[in-house]
Write a protein that holds these residues in place. Structure first.
Motif, PDB file in Angstrom:
ATOM      1  N   PRO A 458     -22.260  43.565  85.093  1.00 49.74           N
ATOM      2  CA  PRO A 458     -23.252  43.590  83.997  1.00 49.74           C
ATOM      3  C   PRO A 458     -23.890  42.245  83.690  1.00 49.74           C
ATOM      4  O   PRO A 458     -24.757  42.174  82.821  1.00 49.74           O
ATOM      5  CB  PRO A 458     -22.420  44.057  82.786  1.00 49.74           C
ATOM      6  N   PHE A 459     -23.479  41.172  84.364  1.00 48.76           N
ATOM      7  CA  PHE A 459     -23.996  39.839  84.030  1.00 48.76           C
ATOM      8  C   PHE A 459     -24.983  39.331  85.074  1.00 48.76           C
ATOM      9  O   PHE A 459     -25.330  38.158  85.113  1.00 48.76           O
ATOM     10  CB  PHE A 459     -22.822  38.861  83.881  1.00 48.76           C
ATOM     11  N   THR A 460     -25.434  40.233  85.971  1.00 42.68           N
ATOM     12  CA  THR A 460     -26.376  39.863  87.022  1.00 42.68           C
ATOM     13  C   THR A 460     -27.803  39.841  86.482  1.00 42.68           C
ATOM     14  O   THR A 460     -28.243  40.781  85.845  1.00 42.68           O
ATOM     15  CB  THR A 460     -26.279  40.858  88.197  1.00 42.68           C
ATOM     16  N   ARG A 497     -26.801  34.538  87.094  1.00 41.31           N
ATOM     17  CA  ARG A 497     -26.256  35.235  85.916  1.00 41.31           C
ATOM     18  C   ARG A 497     -27.288  35.295  84.786  1.00 41.31           C
ATOM     19  O   ARG A 497     -28.168  34.431  84.684  1.00 41.31           O
ATOM     20  CB  ARG A 497     -25.005  34.513  85.400  1.00 41.31           C
ATOM     21  N   ILE A 498     -27.127  36.306  83.961  1.00 38.10           N
ATOM     22  CA  ILE A 498     -27.919  36.379  82.732  1.00 38.10           C
ATOM     23  C   ILE A 498     -27.405  35.316  81.765  1.00 38.10           C
ATOM     24  O   ILE A 498     -26.200  35.213  81.549  1.00 38.10           O
ATOM     25  CB  ILE A 498     -27.791  37.774  82.083  1.00 38.10           C
ATOM     26  N   PHE A 499     -28.303  34.517  81.211  1.00 35.08           N
ATOM     27  CA  PHE A 499     -27.846  33.527  80.229  1.00 35.08           C
ATOM     28  C   PHE A 499     -28.633  33.617  78.917  1.00 35.08           C
ATOM     29  O   PHE A 499     -28.349  32.873  77.981  1.00 35.08           O
ATOM     30  CB  PHE A 499     -27.903  32.100  80.818  1.00 35.08           C
ATOM     31  N   GLN A 500     -29.590  34.556  78.844  1.00 36.28           N
ATOM     32  CA  GLN A 500     -30.329  34.753  77.593  1.00 36.28           C
ATOM     33  C   GLN A 500     -29.763  35.981  76.869  1.00 36.28           C
ATOM     34  O   GLN A 500     -29.632  37.055  77.477  1.00 36.28           O
ATOM     35  CB  GLN A 500     -31.827  34.983  77.867  1.00 36.28           C
ATOM     36  N   GLU A 502     -30.934  38.064  74.664  1.00 36.16           N
ATOM     37  CA  GLU A 502     -31.736  39.285  74.544  1.00 36.16           C
ATOM     38  C   GLU A 502     -31.698  40.110  75.842  1.00 36.16           C
ATOM     39  O   GLU A 502     -31.685  41.338  75.821  1.00 36.16           O
ATOM     40  CB  GLU A 502     -33.190  38.967  74.137  1.00 36.16           C
ATOM     41  N   ILE A 503     -31.669  39.419  76.997  1.00 32.88           N
ATOM     42  CA  ILE A 503     -31.593  40.141  78.284  1.00 32.88           C
ATOM     43  C   ILE A 503     -30.211  40.755  78.455  1.00 32.88           C
ATOM     44  O   ILE A 503     -30.074  41.893  78.921  1.00 32.88           O
ATOM     45  CB  ILE A 503     -31.943  39.207  79.460  1.00 32.88           C
ATOM     46  N   GLN A 504     -29.177  40.015  78.054  1.00 33.80           N
ATOM     47  CA  GLN A 504     -27.823  40.551  78.179  1.00 33.80           C
ATOM     48  C   GLN A 504     -27.633  41.783  77.296  1.00 33.80           C
ATOM     49  O   GLN A 504     -27.046  42.785  77.713  1.00 33.80           O
ATOM     50  CB  GLN A 504     -26.792  39.473  77.803  1.00 33.80           C
ATOM     51  N   GLU A 505     -28.159  41.730  76.074  1.00 31.77           N
ATOM     52  CA  GLU A 505     -28.062  42.888  75.172  1.00 31.77           C
ATOM     53  C   GLU A 505     -28.816  44.088  75.733  1.00 31.77           C
ATOM     54  O   GLU A 505     -28.342  45.225  75.671  1.00 31.77           O
ATOM     55  CB  GLU A 505     -28.614  42.516  73.794  1.00 31.77           C
ATOM     56  N   LEU A 525     -17.044  36.209  75.750  1.00 30.85           N
ATOM     57  CA  LEU A 525     -18.123  35.650  76.553  1.00 30.85           C
ATOM     58  C   LEU A 525     -19.427  35.649  75.753  1.00 30.85           C
ATOM     59  O   LEU A 525     -20.152  34.639  75.730  1.00 30.85           O
ATOM     60  CB  LEU A 525     -18.301  36.458  77.841  1.00 30.85           C
ATOM     61  N   LEU A 526     -19.715  36.748  75.065  1.00 26.78           N
ATOM     62  CA  LEU A 526     -20.947  36.830  74.273  1.00 26.78           C
ATOM     63  C   LEU A 526     -20.938  35.815  73.130  1.00 26.78           C
ATOM     64  O   LEU A 526     -21.978  35.226  72.810  1.00 26.78           O
ATOM     65  CB  LEU A 526     -21.126  38.249  73.740  1.00 26.78           C
ATOM     66  N   ASP A 527     -19.764  35.597  72.537  1.00 25.71           N
ATOM     67  CA  ASP A 527     -19.660  34.573  71.488  1.00 25.71           C
ATOM     68  C   ASP A 527     -19.955  33.189  72.054  1.00 25.71           C
ATOM     69  O   ASP A 527     -20.656  32.372  71.443  1.00 25.71           O
ATOM     70  CB  ASP A 527     -18.260  34.588  70.860  1.00 25.71           C
TER      71      ASP A 527
END
Length: 605
Positions: A458-460, A497-500, A502-505, A525-527
């Motif tokens: 899920p972090f791609t 990896r996703i690092f923003q 809004e994209i991760q959500e 990780l999200l924190d």
């Protein structure tokens, strides 16, 4: 009777001696490989991990007691020999590195006696694998397995040095972590201190290495032990080893660059093989269309040809049905096999059915240009000519076709071309053909779960130009992911990896996670991402699989010291095993009674 080593110090390993040592007094130690008693002349081959040295006990050069002692040596006795290196008086043995020399002994000590081994300690053993794995400590004495494990050690050492020189830090991450239901099944470890709670053994260090990037360590690597509770194949084990890395402030080209240079160094220093850089790149779509696989073997041709447009008006119901249902018709041209017997073609049909095909259509072009076909009556003369032309068919060729949904067609023909290459001996283990596969689909639809799942994790990061489709057409979105493949095997893979936030959500939303579920599983990780996270990316190699290919072996069991078998058990130690009732009580566990009726149904079914 075993003797002491007191006063003796090994000067050389057996295989390290050469003609340059002639005239020197040496002390070697190892196992008796072979003992040939010719009366007053005894030849003893002594073996250690470096190779074999011949020791010659001869009347006139050794006293009678020493010769008698040598005559009593048996296979796998552990001995120490003190003697002088001399050039061989007899024929040179060109099959071993020490074939020009022999040791004339002045002292022999038996350090340990041995029972008769259950199988010969020899290269390319024909002993059944089950017996060899039961006595793995003996199997590991075989020179070919020892070479494999020494190669593995060399690969690990060179990797460590290369990555250290590139500014990577070796940092260990926890083995006892939190279980996450996404991906393969976890191995669980019950906690005594927290009754009813369980650790999950890591399938990879993924979350921790991303946290290290958040912590500013910039470049991390680890040769990491990982665990997956899944069904095994020749190239899989329940516990395996990754060369794992993560880098900050990089994009795809940066990750590929450092890894191409690492691969080039490993293959040059270990095998003397020059890897041509840059390694070719191929998108996932191109790989599937040309080879029917996202880990294509490019050592041979036999590529897939899409003939959907050519056959769309045929009366053949199999082709027509595939086209009408949004699938495709594709084929492979097996050059020179037009005369293949019908029985052999029928076996190929059975093989295709194992991969989901309903059947396999064929055209066998004879040497005179005529042809036999399983669907000839459904084609006009012009249609058959057009189809043969579309497949670049020539006299003597065999054309094989699959028609179904794209995934089925790819799976069938992708597997079939490799099977045919094996049968036709087109696969050269001395050839190393690397390809990068890029732009994977970000998501794949799971019929079982009735939702999209992450093809990698899920972090791609999605391709920036495809972000607009995450809501409207998620299946269209490509990932900034990349796999490195070698001879039809994936040896490594990774992604940006996703690092923003809004994209991760949005990614979690598309995967069907509520905010609460996402936080429950990945909250730490999200924190961490709230406190400034750099753009980062990573890659991990399967060390076992890479060394298997470098060593030209067919199974990773041959490059792992103590492997498991297909049911994830160890024949040598009998693991897994039952535990004491007391241990279960301490953990607050009770074993469920097996339902006899269910067990019987399972056995019958």
């Amino acid at each position: 009777m075993a003797e002491s080593m007191r006063g003796l110090h090994r000067t050389h390993r057996c295989g390290e001696l050469s003609a340059a040592n002639a005239g020197e007094m040496v002390t070697v130690m190892g196992w008796v490989q072979k003992n040939r008693n010719k009366g007053g002349l005894v030849f003893v081959d002594v073996r250690d991990r470096s190779g074999i040295i011949q020791v010659v006990f001869e009347e006139g050069k050794a006293d009678a007691d020493l010769i008698a002692k040598a005559a009593g040596l048996r296979s796998e006795y552990v001995v120490a020999v003190v003697g002088k290196v001399e050039k061989r008086s007899g024929a040179v043995n060109e099959h071993i590195s020490t074939g020009e020399i022999e040791v004339i002994p002045s002292e022999l000590r038996v350090l340990s006696e041995s029972a008769t081994p259950p199988f010969p300690i020899e290269e390319n053993s024909r002993t059944k694998e089950e017996l060899r794995l039961k006595y793995r400590y003996l199997d590991l004495r075989r020179p070919d397995l020892q070479r494999n494990l020494m190669m593995r050690s060399q690969v690990a050492t060179l990797t460590r040095q290369f990555l250290a020189d590139e500014g990577f830090l070796e940092i260990e991450t926890p083995i006892l972590g939190k279980s996450t239901p996404e991906g393969a099944r976890d191995y669980l470890v019950p906690s005594r201190v927290h009754p009813g709670s369980f650790y999950g053994l890591p399938q990879s260090p993924q979350l921790f290495k991303q946290l290290l990037m958040c912590s500013g360590y910039d470049r991390y690597f680890q040769i990491a032990k990982c665990f997956r509770d899944e069904d095994l194949r020749a190239d899989r084990q329940p516990e395996f080893t990754q060369i794992d890395m993560e880098l900050s402030f990089v994009d795809v080209d940066d990750v590929i660059d450092v890894n191409e240079r690492l691969l080039a160094k490993l293959f040059r220093d270990v095998l003397g093989v020059e890897v041509s850089l840059p390694i070719p790149r191929m998108t996932w779509q191109e790989a599937m269309d040309r080879y029917g696989s996202d880990k294509p073997d490019t050592r041979f041709g036999m590529e897939l040809t899409d003939v959907t447009e050519t056959v769309k008006d045929f009366d053949f119901v199999v082709f027509k049905g595939a086209v009408e249902n949004g699938g495709s018709v594709r084929g492979i041209n097996v050059k020179g096999q037009g005369g293949m017997p019908r029985k052999k073609i029928d076996k190929l049909v059975s093989f295709a059915k194992d991969y989901g095909a309903k059947g396999l259509a064929y055209i066998a072009i004879q040497e005179d240009g005529s042809f036999k076909s399983s669907f000839a009556k459904f084609m006009t003369e012009e249609q058959s000519k057009n189809l043969i032309d579309a497949m670049a068919g020539e006299a003597g060729d065999l054309l094989l076709f699959a028609a179904d949904k794209n995934k089925v067609v790819w799976d069938v023909l992708g597997a079939l071309r490799v099977e045919l290459a094996k049968q036709l001996e087109l696969l050269d283990k001395n050839e190393y053909s690397f390809v990068w596969i890029t732009e994977f689909p970000l998501l794949e639809w799971s019929e079982e779960q009735n939702r999209y799942t992450a093809m990698h994790h899920p972090f791609t990061m999605p391709m920036e130009e495809d972000l607009q489709y995450l809501d409207s057409d998620p299946g269209r979105v490509r990932a900034k992911a990349y796999d490195i493949t070698l001879n039809g095997n994936e040896i490594g893979g990774g992604s940006i990896r996703i690092f923003q936030n809004e994209i991760q959500e949005k990614m979690f939303e598309v995967l069907g996670f509520t905010k609460e579920q996402a936080h429950s599983q990945f909250g730490f990780l999200l924190d961490a991402f709230r406190y400034g996270v750099p753009p980062h990316a990573g890659l991990a190699y399967g060390l076992d699989r890479m060394v298997m290919l470098m060593a030209k072996e067919d199974s990773i069991r041959d490059v792992i010291a103590f492997p498991k078998i297909k049911d994830a058990s160890c024949l040598m130690t009998d693991a897994p095993g039952e535990v004491d009732e007391k241990q279960l009580l301490e953990l607050g566990l009770a074993l469920a009674e097996e339902d006899t009726e269910v067990a019987e149904e399972t056995e019958e079914g």
